[in-house]
Enzyme design. Structure first.
Site, PDB file in Angstrom:
ATOM      1  N   ASN A   1       0.744   6.968 -12.347  1.00 54.35           N
ATOM      2  CA  ASN A   1      -0.054   5.732 -12.247  1.00 54.35           C
ATOM      3  C   ASN A   1      -1.269   5.856 -11.320  1.00 54.35           C
ATOM      4  O   ASN A   1      -1.754   4.874 -10.774  1.00 54.35           O
ATOM      5  CB  ASN A   1       0.834   4.532 -11.904  1.00 54.35           C
TER       6      ASN A   1
ATOM      7  N   LYS B   1      -3.644   9.962  -6.560  1.00 51.57           N
ATOM      8  CA  LYS B   1      -2.537  10.906  -6.712  1.00 51.57           C
ATOM      9  C   LYS B   1      -2.990  12.104  -7.553  1.00 51.57           C
ATOM     10  O   LYS B   1      -4.070  12.085  -8.151  1.00 51.57           O
ATOM     11  CB  LYS B   1      -1.354  10.175  -7.357  1.00 51.57           C
TER      12      LYS B   1
ATOM     13  N   ARG C   1      -4.757  -3.899  -3.848  1.00 52.80           N
ATOM     14  CA  ARG C   1      -3.560  -3.969  -4.703  1.00 52.80           C
ATOM     15  C   ARG C   1      -3.905  -4.646  -6.040  1.00 52.80           C
ATOM     16  O   ARG C   1      -3.428  -4.242  -7.094  1.00 52.80           O
ATOM     17  CB  ARG C   1      -2.431  -4.744  -4.006  1.00 52.80           C
TER      18      ARG C   1
ATOM     19  N   PHE D   1      14.240   8.156  -8.753  1.00 51.24           N
ATOM     20  CA  PHE D   1      13.000   8.878  -9.057  1.00 51.24           C
ATOM     21  C   PHE D   1      12.381   9.530  -7.809  1.00 51.24           C
ATOM     22  O   PHE D   1      11.323  10.149  -7.906  1.00 51.24           O
ATOM     23  CB  PHE D   1      11.977   7.934  -9.713  1.00 51.24           C
TER      24      PHE D   1
ATOM     25  N   THR E   1       2.761  -1.762 -10.590  1.00 50.95           N
ATOM     26  CA  THR E   1       3.296  -0.397 -10.515  1.00 50.95           C
ATOM     27  C   THR E   1       3.357   0.264 -11.893  1.00 50.95           C
ATOM     28  O   THR E   1       3.013   1.432 -12.039  1.00 50.95           O
ATOM     29  CB  THR E   1       4.699  -0.427  -9.870  1.00 50.95           C
TER      30      THR E   1
ATOM     31  N   TYR F   1       6.924   7.993   1.405  1.00 53.56           N
ATOM     32  CA  TYR F   1       7.761   7.222   0.477  1.00 53.56           C
ATOM     33  C   TYR F   1       9.175   7.007   1.011  1.00 53.56           C
ATOM     34  O   TYR F   1      10.106   6.831   0.238  1.00 53.56           O
ATOM     35  CB  TYR F   1       7.813   7.946  -0.874  1.00 53.56           C
TER      36      TYR F   1
ATOM     37  N   HIS G   1      -2.403   5.078  -5.183  1.00 53.91           N
ATOM     38  CA  HIS G   1      -1.550   4.329  -4.257  1.00 53.91           C
ATOM     39  C   HIS G   1      -2.416   3.450  -3.374  1.00 53.91           C
ATOM     40  O   HIS G   1      -3.492   3.863  -2.949  1.00 53.91           O
ATOM     41  CB  HIS G   1      -0.760   5.292  -3.360  1.00 53.91           C
TER      42      HIS G   1
ATOM     43  N   GLU H   1       0.868   4.009   7.257  1.00 51.53           N
ATOM     44  CA  GLU H   1       0.366   5.060   6.362  1.00 51.53           C
ATOM     45  C   GLU H   1      -0.929   5.676   6.889  1.00 51.53           C
ATOM     46  O   GLU H   1      -1.132   6.888   6.784  1.00 51.53           O
ATOM     47  CB  GLU H   1       0.184   4.484   4.953  1.00 51.53           C
TER      48      GLU H   1
HETATM   49  N1  UDP Z   1       7.743   5.089  -9.329  1.00 45.70           N
HETATM   50  C1  UDP Z   1       8.323   5.812 -10.353  1.00 45.70           C
HETATM   51  N2  UDP Z   1       9.306   5.212 -11.095  1.00 45.70           N
HETATM   52  C2  UDP Z   1       9.727   3.946 -10.857  1.00 45.70           C
HETATM   53  C3  UDP Z   1       9.119   3.211  -9.817  1.00 45.70           C
HETATM   54  C4  UDP Z   1       8.126   3.809  -9.061  1.00 45.70           C
HETATM   55  O1  UDP Z   1       7.965   6.953 -10.582  1.00 45.70           O
HETATM   56  O2  UDP Z   1      10.606   3.444 -11.571  1.00 45.70           O
HETATM   57  C5  UDP Z   1       6.685   5.725  -8.532  1.00 45.70           C
HETATM   58  C6  UDP Z   1       5.315   5.200  -8.931  1.00 45.70           C
HETATM   59  O3  UDP Z   1       4.407   6.301  -8.937  1.00 45.70           O
HETATM   60  C7  UDP Z   1       4.977   4.244  -7.820  1.00 45.70           C
HETATM   61  C8  UDP Z   1       5.652   4.916  -6.624  1.00 45.70           C
HETATM   62  O4  UDP Z   1       6.851   5.423  -7.147  1.00 45.70           O
HETATM   63  O5  UDP Z   1       3.589   4.094  -7.654  1.00 45.70           O
HETATM   64  C9  UDP Z   1       5.952   3.992  -5.463  1.00 45.70           C
HETATM   65  O6  UDP Z   1       6.687   2.904  -5.922  1.00 45.70           O
HETATM   66  P1  UDP Z   1       6.392   1.423  -5.378  1.00 45.70           P
HETATM   67  O7  UDP Z   1       7.510   0.554  -5.818  1.00 45.70           O
HETATM   68  O8  UDP Z   1       6.096   1.501  -3.908  1.00 45.70           O
HETATM   69  O9  UDP Z   1       5.093   1.010  -6.229  1.00 45.70           O
HETATM   70  P2  UDP Z   1       3.545   0.864  -5.863  1.00 45.70           P
HETATM   71  O10 UDP Z   1       3.468   0.201  -4.515  1.00 45.70           O
HETATM   72  O11 UDP Z   1       2.942   2.249  -5.867  1.00 45.70           O
HETATM   73  O12 UDP Z   1       2.974   0.017  -6.972  1.00 45.70           O
END
Ligand code: UDP
Length: 162
Positions: free
Chosen positions: A123, A20, A96, A68, A102, A60, A126, A137
């Site tokens: 974070n 990212k 993962r 968010f 996350t 997304y 992805h 994707e």
């Molecule tokens: N995210 C955020 N706030 C939250 C949860 C998620 O900003 O409370 C963002 C974060 O960057 C995350 C992305 O949304 O990586 C996608 O969320 P997901 O639940 O799909 O998590 P991931 O698969 O990336 O761990």
């Protein structure tokens, strides 16, 4: 499966990985790629881009109702994003694990988010969370001709012969 050499039938899984904008700005592209290469996975496609709003919102789309969502899309579209496809045995689940949870504050040290991140909205990286999201994707971010068909010589040393 004729795509794959007959002696490497392990390599039938692909995942979409994106560094990212925070990871790109912080100079973490090289170290992130190194971790996946070190594990034994192979790069199939890579490009640096500033994603359109349409692309970020489709990527997304399952989070559209979350509070968010707007900030997330603005952040991702600010770019640059380093978009990649990686291939290998169990690559979706293993990436993962290498990435971590996350929320970086809950990640074990040694994971990418655990080592490099603090806030959930910064974070770093992805990785697709399932076979169906990986397929979706990869198609969303790449044209099929951008996926490179090659036979990594390290496969002989990473995988047992089948
Ligand atoms: N995210 C955020 N706030 C939250 C949860 C998620 O900003 O409370 C963002 C974060 O960057 C995350 C992305 O949304 O990586 C996608 O969320 P997901 O639940 O799909 O998590 P991931 O698969 O990336 O761990």
């Amino acid at each position: 499966s004729s795509y794959f050499p007959s002696w490497v039938m392990h390599c039938t899984e692909r995942t979409f990985v994106a560094i990212k904008p925070d990871g790109v700005h912080r100079g973490l592209i090289g170290r992130t790629i190194a971790r996946l290469e070190d594990k034994g996975y192979s790069l199939v496609a890579l490009k640096l881009l500033k994603p359109s709003r349409t692309l970020a919102e489709s990527h997304y789309e399952s989070l559209r109702s979350k509070p968010f969502f707007g900030d997330l899309v603005s952040f991702i579209t600010s770019g640059p994003v380093c978009a990649m496809v990686w291939e290998g045995k169990d690559v979706i689940g293993q990436v993962r694990k290498l990435i971590g949870n996350t929320d970086p504050l809950t990640c074990a040290p040694g994971t990418i988010r655990g080592d490099f991140g603090i806030d959930i909205g910064r974070n770093i990286i992805h990785g697709s969370d399932s076979i169906s999201s990986a397929e979706r994707e990869i198609q969303l971010w790449f044209h099929s001709e951008e996926l490179v068909d090659w036979n990594p010589s390290l496969h002989e040393w990473v995988y047992e012969k089948v």
